[in-house]
Design an enzyme around this catalytic site. Sequence first.
Site, PDB file in Angstrom:
ATOM      1  N   SER A 151       9.618  41.287  69.848  1.00 37.22           N
ATOM      2  CA  SER A 151       9.983  41.510  68.401  1.00 37.22           C
ATOM      3  C   SER A 151      10.912  42.898  68.441  1.00 37.22           C
ATOM      4  CB  SER A 151       8.748  41.424  67.511  1.00 37.22           C
ATOM      5  OG  SER A 151       9.094  41.510  66.347  1.00 37.22           O
ATOM      6  N   ASP A 229       7.145  30.438  64.713  1.00 35.69           N
ATOM      7  CA  ASP A 229       7.255  31.875  64.382  1.00 35.69           C
ATOM      8  C   ASP A 229       7.630  32.036  62.880  1.00 35.69           C
ATOM      9  OD1 ASP A 229       8.213  34.646  64.114  1.00 35.69           O
ATOM     10  OD2 ASP A 229       8.298  34.572  66.415  1.00 35.69           O
ATOM     11  N   HIS A 262       4.209  34.188  66.386  1.00 32.84           N
ATOM     12  CA  HIS A 262       4.958  35.377  66.744  1.00 32.84           C
ATOM     13  C   HIS A 262       3.871  36.481  67.547  1.00 32.84           C
ATOM     14  CE1 HIS A 262       8.290  38.242  66.329  1.00 32.84           C
ATOM     15  NE2 HIS A 262       7.349  39.157  65.953  1.00 32.84           N
TER      16      HIS A 262
END
Length: 287
Positions: A151, A229, A262
């Site tokens: 991320s 995600d 995610h």
Amino acid sequence: MPAALELISQHRCFGGSQRYYRHQSAEIGLPMRFSVFVPPQAEQGPVPVLFYLAGLTCTEETFMIKAGAQRLAAELGVMLVAPDTSPRGANVPGEEESWDLGTGAGFYLDATTGPWRNHYRMDSYVTRELHAIVTSALPGDATRTGIFGHSMGGHGALVLALRNPGKFRSVSAFAPIAAPSLCPWGKKAFGAYLGDNPDDWAGYDASALMRGLRQPFPAGILIDQGMADQFLAEQLYPEVFEAACAAAGQPLELRRQEGYDHGYYFISTFIEDHIRFHVERLGKPAP
């Protein structure tokens, strides 16, 4: 000389040692923490190093606790290093007001604006100071270092690798913020840390950096992106980085993983592929 390291704790793990350190950072100007897994092979000499950069709100502990990376790292003889995600206690106005700016959200850049510039220097901290520590005070091989992250940390890994191709020999990412100049997280962070002019953001935007290069990592870049995600459409823009790689002649394996979100269940599923990807590219010690 790197600052003295304070060993906070250590734990035997797969024949190696899981350690947590604190030190006074010259680049940050504040105490910083990092974690390191030292594999058993380090008892015989320097080992390759994989830097992992975590995402928003995470700490130096997150990856080591959640990803399940130590078993394979011990088997393959690779050191794992994870810094914290920002300075802490910098007392910058606003640094504690939101989870996506300030504490836990350093974005792996060197800030240039106002009060942020004094301590928010995560680029220099990772690439200069921490790199030097783990390859001098600890048994990391400076000629065999790779970098990956998730991320915000995936953004950091791509950017720091592209800015320092001679320092990092391999790079991969999980669900990176691949075009931060285009997304809300990136616009907020870059506006605060780098100023309001988007022209000043390109140096920390992986897609923009890639467009100005020609095949910086010939052995390829690996990215895994979960297709369930929740941040994919609004924040991540893997297709923009994919297009930039195509234009730069950069080999990219962008794996779109159906059903994965995610979080660290996603990361732990594919962590073995990433570690093996790096180890294959880091090669043997220099003669």
